[in-house]
Structure formats: C-alpha cells, structure tokens
Design a protein around this motif. Structure first.
Motif, mmCIF file in Angstrom:
data_model
loop_
_atom_site.group_PDB
_atom_site.id
_atom_site.type_symbol
_atom_site.label_atom_id
_atom_site.label_comp_id
_atom_site.label_asym_id
_atom_site.label_seq_id
_atom_site.Cartn_x
_atom_site.Cartn_y
_atom_site.Cartn_z
ATOM 1 N N ASN A 2 -3.241 8.722 -11.877
ATOM 2 C CA ASN A 2 -2.772 8.254 -10.435
ATOM 3 C C ASN A 2 -1.397 7.502 -10.736
ATOM 4 O O ASN A 2 -1.021 6.609 -11.452
ATOM 5 C CB ASN A 2 -3.472 7.017 -9.897
ATOM 6 N N VAL A 3 -0.553 7.861 -9.836
ATOM 7 C CA VAL A 3 0.781 7.400 -9.916
ATOM 8 C C VAL A 3 1.258 6.699 -8.593
ATOM 9 O O VAL A 3 0.993 7.131 -7.451
ATOM 10 C CB VAL A 3 1.912 8.674 -10.041
ATOM 11 N N THR A 4 1.539 5.258 -8.669
ATOM 12 C CA THR A 4 2.074 4.658 -7.482
ATOM 13 C C THR A 4 3.121 4.925 -7.236
ATOM 14 O O THR A 4 4.194 4.727 -7.917
ATOM 15 C CB THR A 4 1.621 3.060 -7.622
ATOM 16 N N THR A 5 3.747 5.016 -5.958
ATOM 17 C CA THR A 5 4.929 5.334 -5.557
ATOM 18 C C THR A 5 5.545 4.116 -4.557
ATOM 19 O O THR A 5 4.789 4.076 -3.504
ATOM 20 C CB THR A 5 5.092 6.766 -4.822
ATOM 21 N N LEU A 6 6.423 3.394 -5.145
ATOM 22 C CA LEU A 6 6.774 2.311 -4.324
ATOM 23 C C LEU A 6 7.761 2.908 -3.138
ATOM 24 O O LEU A 6 8.701 3.768 -3.143
ATOM 25 C CB LEU A 6 7.548 1.365 -5.076
ATOM 26 N N PRO A 7 7.909 2.123 -1.905
ATOM 27 C CA PRO A 7 8.678 2.423 -0.912
ATOM 28 C C PRO A 7 9.948 1.990 -0.961
ATOM 29 O O PRO A 7 10.000 0.925 -1.872
ATOM 30 C CB PRO A 7 8.059 2.045 0.417
ATOM 31 N N MET A 121 11.354 -5.168 5.883
ATOM 32 C CA MET A 121 10.747 -4.566 4.654
ATOM 33 C C MET A 121 9.346 -3.952 4.825
ATOM 34 O O MET A 121 8.622 -4.639 5.393
ATOM 35 C CB MET A 121 10.679 -5.764 3.805
ATOM 36 N N PRO A 122 9.173 -2.908 3.869
ATOM 37 C CA PRO A 122 7.831 -2.304 4.086
ATOM 38 C C PRO A 122 6.731 -3.066 3.282
ATOM 39 O O PRO A 122 6.993 -3.683 2.380
ATOM 40 C CB PRO A 122 8.090 -0.790 3.288
ATOM 41 N N ALA A 123 5.616 -2.918 3.853
ATOM 42 C CA ALA A 123 4.573 -3.920 3.224
ATOM 43 C C ALA A 123 3.953 -3.094 2.116
ATOM 44 O O ALA A 123 3.738 -1.932 2.125
ATOM 45 C CB ALA A 123 3.343 -3.652 4.537
ATOM 46 N N ASN A 124 4.159 -3.984 1.113
ATOM 47 C CA ASN A 124 3.706 -3.362 -0.320
ATOM 48 C C ASN A 124 3.363 -4.381 -1.138
ATOM 49 O O ASN A 124 4.291 -5.178 -1.457
ATOM 50 C CB ASN A 124 4.857 -2.414 -0.917
ATOM 51 N N ALA A 125 2.163 -4.510 -1.659
ATOM 52 C CA ALA A 125 1.636 -5.538 -2.622
ATOM 53 C C ALA A 125 2.475 -5.541 -3.910
ATOM 54 O O ALA A 125 2.451 -6.750 -4.434
ATOM 55 C CB ALA A 125 0.237 -5.206 -2.910
ATOM 56 N N PHE A 126 3.260 -4.561 -4.240
ATOM 57 C CA PHE A 126 4.101 -4.675 -5.456
ATOM 58 C C PHE A 126 5.378 -5.360 -5.363
ATOM 59 O O PHE A 126 6.108 -5.883 -6.077
ATOM 60 C CB PHE A 126 4.433 -3.261 -6.240
ATOM 61 N N LEU A 127 5.910 -5.098 -3.891
ATOM 62 C CA LEU A 127 7.137 -5.786 -3.455
ATOM 63 C C LEU A 127 7.075 -7.243 -2.992
ATOM 64 O O LEU A 127 7.810 -8.153 -3.202
ATOM 65 C CB LEU A 127 8.004 -4.690 -2.763
ATOM 66 N N ASN A 128 6.151 -7.240 -2.082
ATOM 67 C CA ASN A 128 5.951 -8.501 -0.997
ATOM 68 C C ASN A 128 5.012 -9.585 -1.916
ATOM 69 O O ASN A 128 3.770 -9.514 -1.804
ATOM 70 C CB ASN A 128 5.490 -8.055 0.303
#
Length: 219
Positions: A2-7, A121-128
């Motif tokens: 699985n590859v996680t693509t960050l926005p 900002m896009p909602a993303n657990a890795f960024l926010n």
C-alpha cells in the motif's frame, strides 16, 4: 504494498511592495503560512492564491500598488490585498471588486485567515498534526468548554475571596456548534470531534477551586 499519496498543499504567491518594514511584514506572514503547511509559489501560474502587500506612503506608491493588484488579478484571479494601502479598502474594491480580501498593515492574523479561506489546507492526518477541535488533555468521551465572565452577568455575586479567573457560572451545554449568526466568541469546531459529553470549565463559589462542574449528554 500500500502506497499513501499525500495531497499537495496549496501554494501562495507574494508581491511585496514598499519599505523594509513592509518587507518584514511579508516575511512574518509567509513564515506563518509556511509553518501552517503552505508552499510558496515563485510565479502567478503556480499559485492557488496571490498575496499583494501594498504601499500607500506616496501617491506614486499607491498607483504602483494598484497596478500590482491589477496584474495579479489578470494573471491569477485569486488575490488577497494587505499592507498600508489596505486602509483604503473602498478605493481598492471600487477598482478591483474581485479581490478576495483587503486587510491593513500588520494585521497578520487577518491575512493568514484570509489565505486559509481562499485556499484551505486539505484534510490529512499526515499533514495536519493538530485536530480541528484542538488538542485535548481530557479522555476521549468528554471535553471542557470555557465560558467567559462577561457571559454570566446575571449570576449571583461572588465573594471577594473568589478567584477572578474562575468566577463564571457552571452551565451545562448540549452542543458546541454555533450558527454563523451567533456570537463570534462561541466555539466553532468542537462539535466535530467524537466526544459525547461537554463540560463547562467554570466555577462560582466563595472559595477558589471549590466550584462544581456538571456533565450534560451531547445529543
């Protein structure tokens, strides 16, 4: 695998005019936006929103600022105006009604908020790293809601021994959500968290630290 693509985060372009003080303001604003996760665009084409920091010291500087705003609108279309000429918001909006927001000099928070509204900002657990409702130190099933002393003017009088920082009424609350027409001091986002109870962090007692806090189930 699985590859996680960050926005991709939004990109902000900047046109900074005027004196060194205005340049320092631009640096502070961009530093704040960068800390919030925004990227910096070196040109109009790659920007999701363009920030124009204007100068209004001389008539020639004002004209240069208006030309810069017009160029940014023509090249990008999504423009936030700040700086000294922001004091003349009517002049700017009469000439450029499509500007997204106009703020005055050194209004850092207002500028950052305008950029957030223009390019969220896009909602993303890795960024926010900070959740929408803020960090909580309570267990997951409840949280505290602090109410101000001004909101409880009808409450009984408090002894002179009461701590001034905690002299507000204990009022149970069912929801933290607020409509757009309600008080701007009301909480905006705590209703989105998965907490089932709200507790008002308030005290109304004759001794500091002796107040009661009541639970209320959230419906």
């Amino acid at each position: 695998m699985n590859v996680t693509t960050l926005p991709k985060p939004p990109r902000v372009g900047l046109v900074s005019l005027g004196c060194p003080k205005a340049l320092v303001d631009s640096e502070r604003i961009m530093t704040k936006l960068r800390a919030n996760g925004y990227d910096i665009s070196p040109d109009y084409a790659g920007a999701d929103v363009v920030l124009v920091n204007t100068c209004g010291f001389l008539d020639s500087a004002k004209e240069e600022s208006l030309e810069a705003i017009g160029e940014a609108i023509a090249e990008n279309g999504r423009v936030v105006v700040t700086g000294c000429m922001g004091k003349e918001a009517d002049v700017i909006r009469n000439r450029f009604p499509d500007v997204l927001a106009v703020t005055g000099p050194q209004q850092y928070e207002e500028v950052v908020e305008a950029v957030h509204e223009a390019a969220p900002m896009p909602a993303n657990a890795f960024l926010n790293l900070v959740p929408e409702g803020g960090l909580k130190l309570t267990p997951r099933h409840y949280s505290y809601l602090k109410i101000s002393r001004a909101a409880t003017t009808a409450a009984p009088s408090v002894s002179s021994r009461t701590c001034a920082a905690t002299s507000s009424a204990a009022v149970p609350t069912r929801s933290c959500a607020r409509p757009k027409t309600s008080s701007p001091r009301a909480p905006r986002s705590c209703s989105s968290s998965a907490r089932t109870h709200r507790l008002t962090a308030s005290t109304f007692a004759t001794r500091p630290g002796r107040g009661k806090v009541r639970k209320s189930a959230r419906t």
